[in-house]
Design a protein around this motif. Structure first.
Motif, PDB file in Angstrom:
ATOM      1  N   ALA A  79     -16.988   5.827 -45.688  1.00 10.05           N
ATOM      2  CA  ALA A  79     -16.381   7.140 -45.459  1.00 10.05           C
ATOM      3  C   ALA A  79     -15.982   7.298 -43.995  1.00 10.05           C
ATOM      4  O   ALA A  79     -14.906   7.820 -43.685  1.00 10.05           O
TER       5      ALA A  79
ATOM      6  N   ALA B 105     -13.698  10.115 -42.061  1.00  5.66           N
ATOM      7  CA  ALA B 105     -14.332  11.355 -42.515  1.00  5.66           C
ATOM      8  C   ALA B 105     -15.308  11.862 -41.455  1.00  5.66           C
ATOM      9  O   ALA B 105     -15.966  11.085 -40.788  1.00  5.66           O
ATOM     10  N   LYS B 106     -15.359  13.179 -41.297  1.00  3.96           N
ATOM     11  CA  LYS B 106     -16.303  13.768 -40.347  1.00  3.96           C
ATOM     12  C   LYS B 106     -17.692  13.832 -40.979  1.00  3.96           C
ATOM     13  O   LYS B 106     -17.839  13.741 -42.203  1.00  3.96           O
TER      14      LYS B 106
ATOM     15  N   TRP C  28     -19.710  16.244 -41.594  1.00  5.49           N
ATOM     16  CA  TRP C  28     -19.960  17.266 -42.619  1.00  5.49           C
ATOM     17  C   TRP C  28     -19.320  16.906 -43.946  1.00  5.49           C
ATOM     18  O   TRP C  28     -19.789  17.303 -44.991  1.00  5.49           O
ATOM     19  N   HIS C  29     -18.247  16.092 -43.861  1.00  5.98           N
ATOM     20  CA  HIS C  29     -17.672  15.588 -45.117  1.00  5.98           C
ATOM     21  C   HIS C  29     -18.639  14.618 -45.779  1.00  5.98           C
ATOM     22  O   HIS C  29     -18.856  14.665 -46.981  1.00  5.98           O
TER      23      HIS C  29
ATOM     24  N   ARG D  75     -20.009  15.652 -49.238  1.00  5.24           N
ATOM     25  CA  ARG D  75     -19.410  15.001 -50.404  1.00  5.24           C
ATOM     26  C   ARG D  75     -20.222  13.827 -50.926  1.00  5.24           C
ATOM     27  O   ARG D  75     -20.046  13.419 -52.066  1.00  5.24           O
TER      28      ARG D  75
END
Lengths: 273, 294
Positions: free
Chosen positions: A168, A173-174, A176-177, A181
């Motif tokens: 990820a 992706a950050k 928090w993602h 997720r």
């Protein structure tokens, strides 16, 4: 063959009797709550009529409506903040290598052993120094973090394959993602278990809210009930007190019946009370 | 890993830990230190600033008959509730292990007291123990046994509390044993059965030893529980008669909030903290660490 069958039936019969004895206190309370108040002292099965009068009277006698609102706000407040703070801390413990990790971890372990529940005297002082006596926030504040929730979530997060993270991240992706997720969906069963056990624990909590609240608007149901039952203790009011008790436990019993399996599994899963 | 990345990860980790750490420091560590500090002062409503008295509070409480009594009561309460509810829990778990429909209902019957608040349980049992009209009085009346003054007699009040607590906790511990039983491979029993071992023998030589990790875990929860739950005292006895049902935490409550004695309450809190630390030290050093933090 027949002997073993009889033995088995006897065994089952005894267990059924035994479990029946266990639910008599609840059945008896329910049966008193629905009786006309003259029937309170009659036998367990001597019921001449059913009435909702006790509930109506109890509701008017004490501000159960206000107690409900306070309880719901307190439980939700604790749940939301505690789960949030625990998810973040658990992620740090499970996945980040940082300076002083072991020391901080041990700091949290101590909270498992000395829960806020026993620190009533000094914690009252802390709340009082903040000028928060008689607020809902005072009831919630010590429980905004829980070592137990953190450790449980940490265990769950550790089972997430690290490659998921890395993949990820590679795609930009950050954090928090990644957390929202990947980690949270995987931790769903743990989060549900925590919500049920932590939620019911705080619905049931008595001593701390008793100490830090003074007004009706901030008192949860448990404290309200204790005041209600001690002011109308005389025998004639048994019917009303049991009705009040049912106000307190009805949501729990209903939730318990609906989520029976999850409830039992959750307590098994978490071991909190 | 380069320095900059490592710095960033450190910052992120502490940022994530910050909310929980603040609460931990404010409501666990600071209050513990505050208790230790206040325990060296004569501090009450008349002397809110406090007068330094050294260790006098400690020598006072260990000569205070009531404090010694509540310590003893707590020990009796723990000895009365912990082994009993654990034994009952094992028994129930073994009896209800097979997941049939009937068993699942019976498990629920034993477990539901866990979900009910102690304050409500206390109210129900207050009625059960009531003279004349209480469930017990009526039951004993029908079998022609003289009435027992459960909550008003110094000899009966502790057994009454213990009985209620066992009723409330046995089902809670049962589910840990049910989980423990799931982890025992069934083929172990099959071979025992082939050799014709009796049920009691199988329990003593197989089931009980294999459940040991569960038992140790439950033991710690049960002992800690016997120190930190006192809600029922508020409703049922107020600690009486003559402090026969008073426990440490309730006595701390009385000192702090009824008598307004901050110094003594702090001193007793320190003793309680020490007791809890001893229990966990026992857990940590004597029992297996893995059991707790798998």
């Amino acid at each position: 063959m027949d002997v073993t069958k009889i033995k088995k039936a006897l065994n089952n019969g005894l267990m059924i009797l035994f479990s029946f004895i266990w639910i008599i206190p609840l059945l008896w309370s329910i049966s008193i709550a629905f009786r006309p108040s003259n029937d309170v002292f009659k036998g367990l099965f001597e019921i001449t009529g059913l009435t909702f009068q006790n509930f109506v009277e109890a509701w008017h006698e004490a501000p159960f409506g206000a107690y409900y609102i306070a309880t719901i706000l307190i439980v939700l407040g604790i749940l939301i903040v505690q789960l949030l703070s625990s998810v973040l801390a658990a992620y740090a413990f499970a996945r980040l290598e940082f300076y002083g990790k072991d020391v901080v971890f041990i700091l949290f372990i101590l909270q498992l052993m000395i829960p806020a529940d026993v620190l009533i005297a000094p914690n009252y002082q802390v709340i009082s120094d903040f000028g928060l006596i008689d607020t809902k926030l005072a009831v919630m504040l010590p429980y905004f973090a829980s070592a137990f929730s953190i450790f449980l979530l940490r265990q769950t997060f550790k089972q997430v394959p690290k490659e998921f993270d890395e993949a990820a991240r590679m795609e930009g992706a950050k954090w928090w993602h990644v957390l929202g997720r990947i980690y949270l969906p995987i931790a769903r069963p743990t989060l549900i278990a925590l919500a049920l056990t932590v939620g019911s624990f705080h619905w049931n909590n008595y001593l701390w809210p008793l100490i830090v609240t003074k007004s009706e608007a901030n008192r949860p149901l448990t404290v309200g009930l204790a005041i209600f039952s001690s002011t109308s203790e005389s025998g004639a009011n048994w019917a009303m007190v049991t009705a009040g008790m049912l106000f307190v436990i009805a949501p729990l019993i209903i939730a318990f019946i609906i989520f029976q399996k999850q409830f039992i599994n959750s307590f098994m899963h978490t071991g909190v009370k | 890993m380069n320095k900059k990345a490592s710095l960033r990860i450190n910052a992120a980790a502490y940022l994530f830990l910050l909310p929980a750490l603040i609460i931990l420091l404010l409501f666990t560590y600071y209050p513990m230190l505050l208790s230790v500090y206040d325990s060296f002062f004569l501090k009450d409503n008349l002397r809110p600033q406090g007068v330094f008295v050294g260790i006098e509070n400690y020598s006072y409480i260990f000569q205070d008959e009531v404090f010694l009594k509540v310590m003893k009561n707590n020990l009796i309460f723990a000895i009365g509730t912990v082994p009993t509810s654990m034994a009952l829990a094992i028994f129930l778990a073994i009896k209800l292990n097979k997941s049939t429909r009937l068993n699942s209902w019976m498990r629920t019957a034993f477990f539901y007291p866990t979900v009910i608040p102690l304050i409500v349980v206390a109210n129900i049992w207050l009625f059960i123990y009531q003279p004349d009209y209480g469930l017990f009085s009526r039951f004993f009346h029908t079998i022609a046994v003289p009435q027992i003054p459960w909550l008003t007699n110094i000899d009966w009040v502790m057994p009454a509390m213990i009985l209620m607590t066992v009723w409330k906790e046995a089902g809670f511990f049962m589910i840990f044993y049910l989980a423990g039983l799931q982890n025992i491979p069934t083929h172990i029993y099959e071979s025992a059965q082939m050799e014709g071992a009796s049920g009691w023998y199988v329990f003593r030589r197989l089931t009980f030893p294999l459940l040991m990790p569960t038992s140790l875990f439950v033991l710690i929860i049960a002992i800690t529980g016997s120190v930190k739950t006192v809600d029922h005292i508020f409703v049922m006895t107020g600690g009486g008669p003559n402090n026969a049902s008073n426990l440490i935490l309730y006595y701390i409550y009385q000192n702090r909030f009824s008598f307004g004695d901050i110094g003594l309450a702090a001193t007793m809190s320190v003793v309680l903290i020490a007791i809890l630390l001893l229990i966990s030290a026992f857990n940590f050093f004597v029992l297996d660490r893995r059991i707790h933090y798998r």
